[in-house]
Enzyme design. Structure first.
Site, PDB file in Angstrom:
ATOM      1  N   TYR A   1       0.881  -1.173   0.000  1.00  0.00           N
ATOM      2  CA  TYR A   1       0.000   0.000   0.000  1.00  0.00           C
ATOM      3  C   TYR A   1       0.913   1.216   0.000  1.00  0.00           C
ATOM      4  O   TYR A   1       0.940   2.017   0.920  1.00  0.00           O
ATOM      5  CB  TYR A   1      -0.911   0.030   1.229  1.00  0.00           C
ATOM      6  CG  TYR A   1      -2.005  -1.020   1.232  1.00  0.00           C
ATOM      7  CD1 TYR A   1      -2.403  -1.640   0.059  1.00  0.00           C
ATOM      8  CD2 TYR A   1      -2.649  -1.365   2.415  1.00  0.00           C
ATOM      9  CE1 TYR A   1      -3.405  -2.606   0.069  1.00  0.00           C
ATOM     10  CE2 TYR A   1      -3.658  -2.320   2.427  1.00  0.00           C
ATOM     11  CZ  TYR A   1      -4.036  -2.938   1.250  1.00  0.00           C
ATOM     12  OH  TYR A   1      -5.025  -3.869   1.273  1.00  0.00           O
TER      13      TYR A   1
ATOM     14  N   LYS B   1       6.650 -13.496   0.963  1.00  0.00           N
ATOM     15  CA  LYS B   1       6.543 -14.126  -0.354  1.00  0.00           C
ATOM     16  C   LYS B   1       7.888 -13.890  -1.051  1.00  0.00           C
ATOM     17  O   LYS B   1       7.938 -13.497  -2.219  1.00  0.00           O
ATOM     18  CB  LYS B   1       5.366 -13.477  -1.112  1.00  0.00           C
ATOM     19  CG  LYS B   1       4.844 -14.236  -2.299  1.00  0.00           C
ATOM     20  CD  LYS B   1       4.008 -15.453  -1.955  1.00  0.00           C
ATOM     21  CE  LYS B   1       3.596 -16.184  -3.218  1.00  0.00           C
ATOM     22  NZ  LYS B   1       2.950 -17.489  -2.960  1.00  0.00           N
TER      23      LYS B   1
ATOM     24  N   ASP C   1       0.436 -17.235   1.385  1.00  0.00           N
ATOM     25  CA  ASP C   1      -0.671 -18.117   0.983  1.00  0.00           C
ATOM     26  C   ASP C   1      -0.824 -19.275   1.962  1.00  0.00           C
ATOM     27  O   ASP C   1      -1.940 -19.657   2.330  1.00  0.00           O
ATOM     28  CB  ASP C   1      -0.498 -18.598  -0.473  1.00  0.00           C
ATOM     29  CG  ASP C   1       0.945 -18.893  -0.843  1.00  0.00           C
ATOM     30  OD1 ASP C   1       1.847 -18.663  -0.003  1.00  0.00           O
ATOM     31  OD2 ASP C   1       1.177 -19.361  -1.970  1.00  0.00           O
TER      32      ASP C   1
ATOM     33  N   ASP D   1      -3.483  -6.532   6.337  1.00  0.00           N
ATOM     34  CA  ASP D   1      -4.866  -6.077   6.191  1.00  0.00           C
ATOM     35  C   ASP D   1      -5.762  -7.275   5.893  1.00  0.00           C
ATOM     36  O   ASP D   1      -6.773  -7.527   6.561  1.00  0.00           O
ATOM     37  CB  ASP D   1      -4.910  -5.056   5.037  1.00  0.00           C
ATOM     38  CG  ASP D   1      -6.271  -4.425   4.850  1.00  0.00           C
ATOM     39  OD1 ASP D   1      -7.108  -4.507   5.775  1.00  0.00           O
ATOM     40  OD2 ASP D   1      -6.504  -3.844   3.779  1.00  0.00           O
TER      41      ASP D   1
ATOM     42  N   ASP E   1      -8.299  -9.430   8.733  1.00  0.00           N
ATOM     43  CA  ASP E   1      -9.755  -9.514   8.550  1.00  0.00           C
ATOM     44  C   ASP E   1     -10.187 -10.982   8.527  1.00  0.00           C
ATOM     45  O   ASP E   1     -11.190 -11.359   9.138  1.00  0.00           O
ATOM     46  CB  ASP E   1     -10.190  -8.849   7.237  1.00  0.00           C
ATOM     47  CG  ASP E   1     -10.540  -7.377   7.417  1.00  0.00           C
ATOM     48  OD1 ASP E   1     -10.125  -6.790   8.438  1.00  0.00           O
ATOM     49  OD2 ASP E   1     -11.227  -6.820   6.539  1.00  0.00           O
TER      50      ASP E   1
HETATM   51 MG    MG Z   1     -13.124  -2.277   5.839  1.00  0.00          MG
END
Ligand code: MG
Ligand code: ATP
Length: 354
Positions: free
Chosen positions: A132, A185, A218, A242, A246
Site C-alpha cells: 500500500y 513471499k 498463501d 490487512d 480480517d
Molecule cells: Mg473495511
C-alpha cells in the site's frame, strides 16, 4: 493526569466513541488511577464543517502534544472532492506521527461462536509502506498508468521500517508466548520481501527469548483456518496484514469485535478494525466492542511508555468487563443480542464496577 485525544469520526463513530469513554472511565476509576482528561477534536465531517478540511490544523496541533487518542472510523469514500482522493484522516495521522505498527490481536471471546476455535494471536502489521505504497510516498503517486492499457503499482520496503516492525513484533511476542511468524513471499518478490525477510531474521536474532518462524502468505491462510493455535505474533507487511487480519477476525467470529492499535515510538491511536458502517449509523445499534478493546490496548501501551501509573490494571478491567458482559449473554444485535450501543457499554462498565 493522563490527557488523551477523542476523535469521534463519522458514521457510527459518534455512538461508539462515547460508549468507549464510559468503559474507560469505569476501568480507570476501578484501577484507582486519576481520571483521564479528554481533549475533544474534530476530524472527518466534523472537521469539514468546522474548518473546511477533514483534518483541521487545530486537531493536528493538539495531537502533537498528546501521547495518544481514541478515534472513531471515517467515512472517507463519501467525502466531497478533493478530500475523497486524498489520504484519509487516519492515513494522514499514521504518516505524520509515524504510527508504523498496526497491532491487531485476534482471539475467540466467551459467548461468541467463531468459525474456528483456539485462536489467540496478534498481528504486528507494518502500517505505512509495503504494497500500500501510496501511504509511504506522496498521496496518489504509488500507482500510475504509463499507457491507457497498462497500470503499475509500486511496493516500497525500507530497511528502517522493516527494522521497526520487526522490533515491535519481537517486543509483543515477549509479552505473549515468545514466537514470531514472519509472513512473506520472498521466493517470488525477491528484492522487496527479501529485504523484509532478511531484516526479520537479523532483528529476531537479537531476541534470544523469541523464536522466529517463516511462512509464505498463501500458506498462512491455510494455517489460520486449520491450525490457528500455531501462531502467536504474525509479522506482516501492510497489505498482507490487512487481508489476513480480517480473515482471522472473522474466523474468530469477531471481525466487528476486533481491536487495533496504531503505534509509533511516542504516540498511539486506538481504532476499531471495522469501518464507519453508514448503513446502521444513528440507530444506536452499533457494537462498540471493537473500539472498547482498542482502548484496552491503548491503556497498556500508555503504561508501557511511561504515560501513567496503573493504566495496565485499568486495561485488565476493560478486558474482564467485556468478557463478563458477553458471558452473561449481553451484546448488540450483530451478536444476536438485545443491547443498544449505550446499554452494552453500560453493562461492561457495571461488570467492572461490580
Ligand atoms: Mg473495511
Ligand atoms: P471501510 O471502508 O470504512 O473499512 P467497510 O466497507 O469495510 O468500510 P464497515 O463500515 O466495516 O465496511 O461495515 C461492514 C458491515 O459491517 C456493515 O454492514 C456494517 O453495518 C457492519 N458493521 C461494521 N462495524 C459494525 C459495528 N461496530 N457494529 C455492528 N455492525 C457493524
Amino acid at each position: 493526569m493522563t490527557r488523551l485525544g477523542l476523535l469521534r469520526g463519522d458514521g457510527i463513530g459518534p455512538e461508539i466513541v462515547p460508549a468507549t469513554v464510559t468503559v474507560i472511565e469505569a476501568a480507570v476509576a476501578a484501577a484507582g488511577c486519576e481520571p483521564i482528561e479528554w481533549v475533544d477534536l474534530p476530524t472527518g465531517w466534523a472537521g469539514l464543517e468546522e474548518a473546511g478540511t477533514t483534518l483541521p490544523e487545530r486537531t493536528h496541533t493538539a495531537l502533537a502534544e498528546l501521547p495518544g487518542w481514541v478515534t472513531g472510523p471515517h467515512d472517507s469514500s463519501a467525502y466531497p472532492q478533493p478530500w475523497r482522493s486524498r489520504l484519509s484522516p487516519h492515513g494522514d495521522l499514521r504518516q505524520r506521527f509515524e504510527l508504523y505498527a498496526n497491532i491487531r490481536p485476534v482471539r475467540n471471546l466467551p459467548g461468541v461462536r467463531g468459525v474456528v476455535d483456539g485462536m489467540d494471536l496478534a498481528f504486528a502489521r507494518e502500517n505505512t509502506e509495503g504494497f500500500y505504497s501510496d501511504r509511504a510516498v506522496v498521496a496518489g503517486t504509488g500507482e500510475m498508468m504509463p499507457t491507457a492499457d497498462v497500470a503499475l503499482s509500486t511496493g516500497i520496503f525500507t530497511r528502517r521500517r522493516a527494522t521497526q516492525i520487526a522490533h515491535a513484533a519481537c517486543a509483543l511476542a515477549r509479552q505473549r508466548r515468545g514466537r514470531v511468524t514472519v509472513v512473506h513471499k520472498a521466493h517470488v518478490l525477491g528484492l522487496t520481501m527479501g529485504l523484509y525477510l532478511d531484516v526479520a531474521r537479523e532483528v529476531a536474532a537479537s531476541y534470544p527469548d523469541v523464536t522466529l518462524d517463516e511462512v509464505h502468505v498463501d500458506a498462512a491462510t491455510v494455517h489460520l483456518v486449520r491450525n490457528p493455535g500455531r501462531f502467536d505474533v504474525l509479522m506482516t507487511e501492510n497489505m498482507h496484514g490487512d487481508i489476513l487480519s480480517d480473515l482471522a477476525g472473522e474466523l474468530a467470529g469477531a471481525l466487528g469485535l476486533s481491536p487495533s492499535l496504531n503505534a509509533g515510538d511516542d504516540k498511539a491511536m486506538a481504532q476499531a478494525a471495522h469501518g464507519s458502517a453508514p448503513d446502521i449509523a444513528g440507530q444506536g445499534i452499533a457494537n462498540p466492542t471493537g473500539l472498547i478493546l482498542s482502548a484496552e490496548l491503548l491503556l497498556r501501551w500508555l503504561e508501557d511508555h511511561g504515560h501513567g501509573e496503573g493504566l495496565a490494571r485499568a486495561a485488565d478491567h476493560v478486558r474482564d468487563g467485556v468478557e463478563r458482559a458477553l458471558r452473561e449473554g449481553r451484546g448488540t444485535r450483530d451478536l444476536g443480542g438485545q443491547d443498544s450501543t449505550g446499554s452494552f457499554a453500560q453493562a461492561v462498565a457495571d461488570a467492572i464496577t461490580a
